[in-house]
Design a protein around this motif. Sequence first.
Motif, PDB file in Angstrom:
ATOM      1  N   ALA A 556       0.761  -1.716   0.026  1.00  0.00           N
ATOM      2  CA  ALA A 556       0.248   0.190  -0.309  1.00  0.00           C
ATOM      3  C   ALA A 556       0.583   1.292   0.198  1.00  0.00           C
ATOM      4  O   ALA A 556       0.656   2.405  -0.292  1.00  0.00           O
ATOM      5  CB  ALA A 556      -1.394   0.022   1.403  1.00  0.00           C
ATOM      6  N   GLN A 557       1.949   0.941   0.754  1.00  0.00           N
ATOM      7  CA  GLN A 557       3.255   2.320   0.973  1.00  0.00           C
ATOM      8  C   GLN A 557       4.692   1.507   0.638  1.00  0.00           C
ATOM      9  O   GLN A 557       4.542   0.244   1.184  1.00  0.00           O
ATOM     10  CB  GLN A 557       2.535   3.485   1.908  1.00  0.00           C
ATOM     11  CG  GLN A 557       1.259   3.973   2.255  1.00  0.00           C
ATOM     12  CD  GLN A 557       1.406   4.540   3.109  1.00  0.00           C
ATOM     13  OE1 GLN A 557       0.927   3.842   4.513  1.00  0.00           O
ATOM     14  NE2 GLN A 557       1.385   6.132   3.363  1.00  0.00           N
ATOM     15  N   ARG A 558       5.387   3.090   0.182  1.00  0.00           N
ATOM     16  CA  ARG A 558       6.662   2.102   0.023  1.00  0.00           C
ATOM     17  C   ARG A 558       7.433   3.457   0.331  1.00  0.00           C
ATOM     18  O   ARG A 558       7.117   4.305  -0.098  1.00  0.00           O
ATOM     19  CB  ARG A 558       6.739   1.123  -0.522  1.00  0.00           C
ATOM     20  CG  ARG A 558       7.248   1.500  -2.341  1.00  0.00           C
ATOM     21  CD  ARG A 558       7.801   0.772  -3.235  1.00  0.00           C
ATOM     22  NE  ARG A 558       8.840   0.216  -2.887  1.00  0.00           N
ATOM     23  CZ  ARG A 558       8.716  -1.141  -3.434  1.00  0.00           C
ATOM     24  NH1 ARG A 558       7.747  -2.013  -4.334  1.00  0.00           N
ATOM     25  NH2 ARG A 558       9.496  -2.031  -3.142  1.00  0.00           N
ATOM     26  N   LEU A 564       7.383   8.451   4.415  1.00  0.00           N
ATOM     27  CA  LEU A 564       6.023   7.657   5.077  1.00  0.00           C
ATOM     28  C   LEU A 564       5.554   8.508   6.090  1.00  0.00           C
ATOM     29  O   LEU A 564       3.925   8.353   6.132  1.00  0.00           O
ATOM     30  CB  LEU A 564       6.035   6.178   5.439  1.00  0.00           C
ATOM     31  CG  LEU A 564       6.668   4.964   4.321  1.00  0.00           C
ATOM     32  CD1 LEU A 564       6.956   3.404   5.048  1.00  0.00           C
ATOM     33  CD2 LEU A 564       5.751   5.310   3.885  1.00  0.00           C
ATOM     34  N   VAL A 565       6.109   9.125   7.599  1.00  0.00           N
ATOM     35  CA  VAL A 565       5.372   9.534   8.389  1.00  0.00           C
ATOM     36  C   VAL A 565       4.627  10.643   7.775  1.00  0.00           C
ATOM     37  O   VAL A 565       3.798  11.351   8.262  1.00  0.00           O
ATOM     38  CB  VAL A 565       6.488  10.053   9.458  1.00  0.00           C
ATOM     39  CG1 VAL A 565       6.051  11.499  10.284  1.00  0.00           C
ATOM     40  CG2 VAL A 565       7.374   9.054  10.350  1.00  0.00           C
ATOM     41  N   ALA A 566       6.036  11.586   6.303  1.00  0.00           N
ATOM     42  CA  ALA A 566       5.120  12.751   5.952  1.00  0.00           C
ATOM     43  C   ALA A 566       4.049  13.021   4.679  1.00  0.00           C
ATOM     44  O   ALA A 566       3.350  13.757   4.656  1.00  0.00           O
ATOM     45  CB  ALA A 566       6.501  13.363   5.087  1.00  0.00           C
ATOM     46  N   GLU A 567       3.608  11.358   4.369  1.00  0.00           N
ATOM     47  CA  GLU A 567       2.636  11.201   3.467  1.00  0.00           C
ATOM     48  C   GLU A 567       1.650  11.196   4.335  1.00  0.00           C
ATOM     49  O   GLU A 567       1.972   9.677   5.528  1.00  0.00           O
ATOM     50  CB  GLU A 567       2.917  10.673   2.247  1.00  0.00           C
ATOM     51  CG  GLU A 567       2.931   8.939   2.527  1.00  0.00           C
ATOM     52  CD  GLU A 567       3.499   8.481   1.075  1.00  0.00           C
ATOM     53  OE1 GLU A 567       3.348   6.932   1.779  1.00  0.00           O
ATOM     54  OE2 GLU A 567       3.677   9.205   0.529  1.00  0.00           O
ATOM     55  N   SER A 568      -0.229  10.741   4.158  1.00  0.00           N
ATOM     56  CA  SER A 568      -0.785  10.344   4.966  1.00  0.00           C
ATOM     57  C   SER A 568      -0.997   8.945   4.545  1.00  0.00           C
ATOM     58  O   SER A 568      -1.139   8.495   3.429  1.00  0.00           O
ATOM     59  CB  SER A 568      -2.789  10.889   4.567  1.00  0.00           C
ATOM     60  OG  SER A 568      -2.973  10.946   3.195  1.00  0.00           O
ATOM     61  N   TYR A 575       2.388   5.270  13.531  1.00  0.00           N
ATOM     62  CA  TYR A 575       3.011   5.357  14.175  1.00  0.00           C
ATOM     63  C   TYR A 575       3.169   7.314  15.210  1.00  0.00           C
ATOM     64  O   TYR A 575       3.372   6.753  16.857  1.00  0.00           O
ATOM     65  CB  TYR A 575       4.119   6.256  13.021  1.00  0.00           C
ATOM     66  CG  TYR A 575       5.901   6.763  13.500  1.00  0.00           C
ATOM     67  CD1 TYR A 575       6.546   5.955  14.315  1.00  0.00           C
ATOM     68  CD2 TYR A 575       5.618   8.012  13.860  1.00  0.00           C
ATOM     69  CE1 TYR A 575       7.550   6.653  14.847  1.00  0.00           C
ATOM     70  CE2 TYR A 575       7.356   8.718  14.325  1.00  0.00           C
ATOM     71  CZ  TYR A 575       8.444   8.068  14.725  1.00  0.00           C
ATOM     72  OH  TYR A 575       9.036   8.084  15.864  1.00  0.00           O
ATOM     73  N   ARG A 576       1.695   7.919  14.611  1.00  0.00           N
ATOM     74  CA  ARG A 576       1.630   8.978  15.666  1.00  0.00           C
ATOM     75  C   ARG A 576       0.331   7.933  16.775  1.00  0.00           C
ATOM     76  O   ARG A 576       0.737   8.950  18.152  1.00  0.00           O
ATOM     77  CB  ARG A 576       0.438   9.901  15.109  1.00  0.00           C
ATOM     78  CG  ARG A 576       1.851  10.434  13.852  1.00  0.00           C
ATOM     79  CD  ARG A 576       0.107  11.737  13.185  1.00  0.00           C
ATOM     80  NE  ARG A 576       1.355  12.513  12.379  1.00  0.00           N
ATOM     81  CZ  ARG A 576       0.624  13.514  11.949  1.00  0.00           C
ATOM     82  NH1 ARG A 576      -0.996  13.380  11.601  1.00  0.00           N
ATOM     83  NH2 ARG A 576       1.214  14.348  10.880  1.00  0.00           N
ATOM     84  N   TYR A 577       0.230   7.301  16.994  1.00  0.00           N
ATOM     85  CA  TYR A 577      -0.637   6.432  17.627  1.00  0.00           C
ATOM     86  C   TYR A 577       0.161   5.687  18.633  1.00  0.00           C
ATOM     87  O   TYR A 577       0.163   5.971  19.641  1.00  0.00           O
ATOM     88  CB  TYR A 577      -1.451   5.201  17.453  1.00  0.00           C
ATOM     89  CG  TYR A 577      -2.162   4.771  18.347  1.00  0.00           C
ATOM     90  CD1 TYR A 577      -3.174   4.917  18.912  1.00  0.00           C
ATOM     91  CD2 TYR A 577      -1.697   2.389  18.659  1.00  0.00           C
ATOM     92  CE1 TYR A 577      -3.815   4.156  20.201  1.00  0.00           C
ATOM     93  CE2 TYR A 577      -1.959   1.958  19.234  1.00  0.00           C
ATOM     94  CZ  TYR A 577      -3.194   2.077  20.323  1.00  0.00           C
ATOM     95  OH  TYR A 577      -3.708   1.226  21.316  1.00  0.00           O
TER      96      TYR A 577
END
Length: 597
Positions: A556-558, A564-568, A575-577
Amino acid sequence: MSRRKYDVRLFRQLSWFFIREWRRYLGAVSLLILIAILQLLPPKIVGLIVDGVTQHSLSGSKILMWVGAMLVTAIVVYLLRYVWRVLLFGASYQLAVELREDFYRQLSRQHPAFYLRHRTGDLIARATNDVDRVVFAAGEGVLTLVDSLVMGCAVLIVMSVQLSWQLTLLALLPMPIMAIVIKRYGDQLHQRFKLAQAAFSNLNNQTQESLTSIRMIKSFGLEDHQSQQFASIARDTGEKNLRVARVDARFDPTIFIAIGFSNLLAVGGGSWMVWHGYMTLGELTSFIMYLGLMIWPMLALAWMFNIVERGSAAWSRIRSLLSEAPTVTEGAHNLPEGPGLLQVAIRQFTYPGAETPALRNINIMLKPGQMLGLCGPTGSGKSSLLSVLQRHFDIEQGDIRYHGLALTELRIDSWRSRLAVVSQTPFLFSDSIANNIALGRPGATQQEIEAVARLASVHDDILQLPQGYETEVGERGVMLSGGQKQRISIARALLLNAEILILDDALSAVDGRTEHQILHNLRRWGKGRTVIISAHRLSALTEASEILVMQHGVVAQRGQHEKLVAESGWYRDMYRYQQIEAALDEDDVNEGTVHVK
């Protein structure tokens, strides 16, 4: 295929053993023939003595001479029987060893799909009880057959040629009926014994699962429930074995009834022949003694059919496993020396028997020295990807290459020797900590063992144990915490010094500070090596060269951690949780410390 043909097939399947051990078998058969000849002497001598006494033609010294001859014959027969049993059982024990080696080798070649179909207790039952039955049939069964046939034929020839073929025919009239009845018993025994062995496997399964989960059973208070369940399975096993025993118990009475009728006919017919002068009393005495010698061949034949039926039922269970080809086929090539480029191009992978693909459209390129991070929600495909990387399963569409060679072209041992794997459920043997760490390199020195233990941040923990590195960890490492078991497993993998290190959620049971220290050590250790880390705690992936976020079997993301932290998306939210959760835990710890003060 009929049961009788299957029995013949049992011996044909084991023909390699008979051919290889032909000297032992030929020696045993030769001794059996000699024994059969020697056993023919005592009845003949007794007949001569009886006639000599009744006719007053033997002196006391000659009678003692004949008695001495019978005594010598008995001693020689005893010694010869001892020798042939040594020859027989020596070969049988070797067969047991080799069958179990083949069985273990077959189990070690199998992959997870195989163990989804077969339970541990059943495999143990086949490797122990079933192998014993096959060995007994191929050893004692074959020799009993030869013994009974040689002895039986020799006695029949002497009875027919030297005494009276008419009386022999009369005495053997019950034998065809006995043979038909015993064959029927054999058919029943084959089916019932197969069911009894299956029940024994279920009992083994229940025992193994209860023992390995005893702590969970006690913590949930399920002792009575498990006891009732075990008792139910034990009763079922007992009933099936009792059904076998009921058939087994019919063999001997049937034979003795047949022998009784034979003796009745022999005495009746023989008395008539003596009365009319066709036989002497000594000849009738010899005939009755020879007929007594027929008891063993008949008993032996029935016993042989019994153990061969058990052996053929057991062999069918063993053969079903030995003939099961691994789902992953062996390649022909070896890998060149040194680290290489790992290329993954999976278009689609589906587990055997499943309908939905577990992985789709996954492309990865890892150079030596790079670290790949895998994350995603539960069931996203992380473990599936690691399984195909280890070649537990083959890919239907796509391939995985190392040094430019597809994994399907490589020998499995050649590929796996380049991997060091720490699974999410670490397994420790009931041995010392040092031996558990040195599992992959038994010849490792104490300094090497301690060096990898320091890298895994478990050295200090080990020194605090009663015997340090010589501490016995108990079955499955029962005396250690989850974090200690994980770190010992990591040390074991690092000792292999492999080119590719795979950590499948192997840091889940350690605290954040220890995790940070281990990852710092791994970065230093992993220069020039490829490291793949699957983790639920995203702090373990911050230093990865690339992170793949898996969802529903696809990427889904790479990218790297900062990207990855910068994009939704799932990664930033999780990570925030986890950061908030870690901060709250730290506040709780601080409040507890202040309260204690």
